[in-house]
Design a protein around this motif. Structure first.
Motif, mmCIF file in Angstrom:
data_model
loop_
_atom_site.group_PDB
_atom_site.id
_atom_site.type_symbol
_atom_site.label_atom_id
_atom_site.label_comp_id
_atom_site.label_asym_id
_atom_site.label_seq_id
_atom_site.Cartn_x
_atom_site.Cartn_y
_atom_site.Cartn_z
ATOM 1 N N LYS A 1 72.478 55.637 69.626
ATOM 2 C CA LYS A 1 71.584 54.793 69.721
ATOM 3 C C LYS A 1 72.061 53.272 69.304
ATOM 4 C CE LYS A 1 67.383 53.930 66.967
ATOM 5 N NZ LYS A 1 66.349 54.295 65.955
ATOM 6 N N TYR A 2 73.097 53.108 68.647
ATOM 7 C CA TYR A 2 73.768 51.863 68.308
ATOM 8 C C TYR A 2 75.372 51.644 68.905
ATOM 9 C CZ TYR A 2 70.418 51.629 64.361
ATOM 10 O OH TYR A 2 69.112 51.470 63.737
ATOM 11 N N ASN A 3 75.415 52.252 70.223
ATOM 12 C CA ASN A 3 76.238 52.064 71.038
ATOM 13 C C ASN A 3 77.778 52.442 70.323
ATOM 14 O OD1 ASN A 3 74.958 51.335 73.305
ATOM 15 N ND2 ASN A 3 74.524 49.638 72.363
ATOM 16 N N LEU A 4 77.601 53.315 69.593
ATOM 17 C CA LEU A 4 79.194 53.742 68.640
ATOM 18 C C LEU A 4 79.426 55.329 69.323
ATOM 19 C CD1 LEU A 4 78.214 52.379 65.453
ATOM 20 C CD2 LEU A 4 80.082 51.507 66.767
ATOM 21 N N ASP B 1 61.562 54.991 62.862
ATOM 22 C CA ASP B 1 61.248 55.666 63.997
ATOM 23 C C ASP B 1 61.464 57.004 64.486
ATOM 24 O OD1 ASP B 1 63.890 54.968 64.402
ATOM 25 O OD2 ASP B 1 63.716 54.146 66.261
ATOM 26 N N GLU B 2 62.138 57.668 63.566
ATOM 27 C CA GLU B 2 62.599 58.999 63.615
ATOM 28 C C GLU B 2 61.823 59.812 62.399
ATOM 29 O OE1 GLU B 2 64.172 60.561 65.957
ATOM 30 O OE2 GLU B 2 65.128 58.773 66.894
ATOM 31 N N PRO B 3 60.959 60.044 62.247
ATOM 32 C CA PRO B 3 60.074 60.608 61.108
ATOM 33 C C PRO B 3 60.688 62.015 60.690
ATOM 34 C CG PRO B 3 58.771 60.733 62.896
ATOM 35 C CD PRO B 3 59.832 59.865 63.305
ATOM 36 N N GLU B 4 61.167 62.908 61.599
ATOM 37 C CA GLU B 4 61.687 64.017 61.195
ATOM 38 C C GLU B 4 63.047 64.016 60.275
ATOM 39 O OE1 GLU B 4 61.958 66.803 64.592
ATOM 40 O OE2 GLU B 4 59.791 67.195 64.378
ATOM 41 N N MET B 5 64.072 62.993 61.050
ATOM 42 C CA MET B 5 65.140 62.790 60.330
ATOM 43 C C MET B 5 64.947 62.051 58.855
ATOM 44 S SD MET B 5 67.860 61.560 63.303
ATOM 45 C CE MET B 5 69.122 61.085 62.218
ATOM 46 N N GLN B 6 63.816 61.354 58.904
ATOM 47 C CA GLN B 6 63.532 60.562 57.888
ATOM 48 C C GLN B 6 63.356 61.584 56.818
ATOM 49 O OE1 GLN B 6 59.740 58.272 57.551
ATOM 50 N NE2 GLN B 6 61.154 56.293 57.330
ATOM 51 N N ASN C 1 76.851 71.703 61.289
ATOM 52 C CA ASN C 1 76.941 71.092 62.750
ATOM 53 C C ASN C 1 75.901 70.470 63.178
ATOM 54 O OD1 ASN C 1 78.868 71.233 65.340
ATOM 55 N ND2 ASN C 1 76.928 72.100 66.124
ATOM 56 N N HIS C 2 74.634 70.882 62.671
ATOM 57 C CA HIS C 2 73.357 70.008 63.241
ATOM 58 C C HIS C 2 73.382 68.864 62.854
ATOM 59 C CE1 HIS C 2 69.125 69.600 64.456
ATOM 60 N NE2 HIS C 2 68.897 69.321 63.050
ATOM 61 N N MET C 3 73.908 68.637 61.459
ATOM 62 C CA MET C 3 74.132 67.046 61.072
ATOM 63 C C MET C 3 74.832 66.282 62.051
ATOM 64 S SD MET C 3 72.146 67.107 58.427
ATOM 65 C CE MET C 3 71.144 68.292 57.802
ATOM 66 N N TYR C 4 75.873 66.845 62.398
ATOM 67 C CA TYR C 4 76.756 66.332 63.470
ATOM 68 C C TYR C 4 76.070 65.777 64.527
ATOM 69 C CZ TYR C 4 80.925 68.553 60.867
ATOM 70 O OH TYR C 4 81.452 68.932 59.778
ATOM 71 N N ALA C 5 75.091 66.568 65.125
ATOM 72 C CA ALA C 5 74.461 66.290 66.368
ATOM 73 C C ALA C 5 73.381 65.270 66.072
ATOM 74 C CB ALA C 5 73.846 67.609 66.794
ATOM 75 N N LEU C 6 72.785 65.152 64.943
ATOM 76 C CA LEU C 6 71.955 64.322 64.482
ATOM 77 C C LEU C 6 72.713 62.828 64.269
ATOM 78 C CD1 LEU C 6 69.617 65.793 61.898
ATOM 79 C CD2 LEU C 6 68.911 65.494 64.200
ATOM 80 N N ALA C 7 73.886 62.938 63.797
ATOM 81 C CA ALA C 7 74.754 61.714 63.656
ATOM 82 C C ALA C 7 74.940 61.311 64.821
ATOM 83 C CB ALA C 7 75.791 61.956 62.675
#
Length: 265
Positions: free
Chosen positions: A194-197, A243-248, A182-188
């Motif tokens: 961010k891309y208006n989707l 620009d998202e080093p933790e996600m990277q 579910n955390h992956m869903y939150a990140l997604a």
């Protein structure tokens, strides 16, 4: 006259997500919930009204007349309140619903005790179908183990005995399966925003991914660039996350772990 298991008077100590769903399910199936305790009046009253029970915000006022006490609190609150929870309960059966707490926490504090663990994610706002939810039970006596199995069997077709060690493993696996997924869903969702989707474009993908593991082993169901370690795609994705080093870093670690698991014998 033979008594049914539904005749067991039950007190709920706790009125959170799990307690709310479980108390309502027991009530719908004919069990008598006599009282609900919560530290907050609104939570105690709301659940009590839903199951036609009394309520209290004082542990000293919890009924001593129930035969089964189901304790469903946060782990730290449970440990803190344990002496007050057991006080004056005599020969009643006390159980907790935690996946991460061993049954031995009751040792020396209660004469009859156990664990009643439904393994599912719960939210107050969403009712769940208990018929398919696995229950894992244990107690310090064969008789009470059978009682807990009988109670669980009214709700679910999947009832198992499990030791505290097994339950800890179940809880750990559940964190990976549910909370981390579910955390992956939150990140997604943040990435799409961010891309208006809209996030709902992911729902068919989520549903199919979940359906696949009903038929395939998770390892067999795995797809994506990390399986074959397509460095061209992976590097482009990593660059997009500059620009998202933790996600990277998370993307890198998970991709490497997927590839490692796929090649592990």
């Amino acid at each position: 006259m033979k008594r049914s298991v539904q005749d067991t008077p039950i007190v709920f100590i706790g009125a959170g997500n799990l307690a709310t769903n479980l108390a309502k399910a027991l009530y719908r199936n004919g069990f008598r919930i006599v009282q609900v305790y919560s530290r907050t009046t609104d939570a105690a009253r709301t659940l009590a009204q839903a199951v036609e029970a009394e309520y209290t915000t004082e542990l000293s006022e919890v009924s001593k007349e129930a035969r089964l006490y189901i304790v469903s609190l946060k782990d730290d609150a449970f440990v803190e309140l344990l002496p007050e929870i057991v006080a004056g309960k005599g020969d009643a059966l006390l159980v907790h619903t935690a996946g991460s707490i061993p049954m031995s926490i009751w040792d020396g504090r209660a004469s009859r005790y156990g664990v009643f663990y439904p393994m599912q994610t719960f939210s107050k706002q969403r009712a769940v179908d208990f018929h398919a939810i696995p229950f894992f039970v244990e107690s310090n006596s064969p008789e009470d183990t059978e009682l807990l199995k009988a109670v669980a069997s009214v709700l679910s077709e999947k009832v198992y005995e499990a030791t505290s060690e097994q339950r800890r493993s179940l809880h750990l696996a559940a964190v990976f399966t549910c909370n981390f997924a579910n955390h992956m869903y939150a990140l997604a969702a943040d990435l799409l925003k961010k891309y208006n989707l809209p996030f709902d474009v992911m729902l068919p993908l989520i549903d199919e991914t979940a359906r696949k593991v009903h038929e395939l082993e998770p390892k067999q169901a795995q797809t994506g660039p990390a399986v074959r370690y397509d460095e061209n795609v992976i590097n482009k994705h990593v660059e997009m996350l500059a620009d998202e080093p933790e996600m990277q870093e998370l993307y890198r670690l998970i991709s490497e772990n997927i590839h490692h698991l796929q090649n592990k014998q």
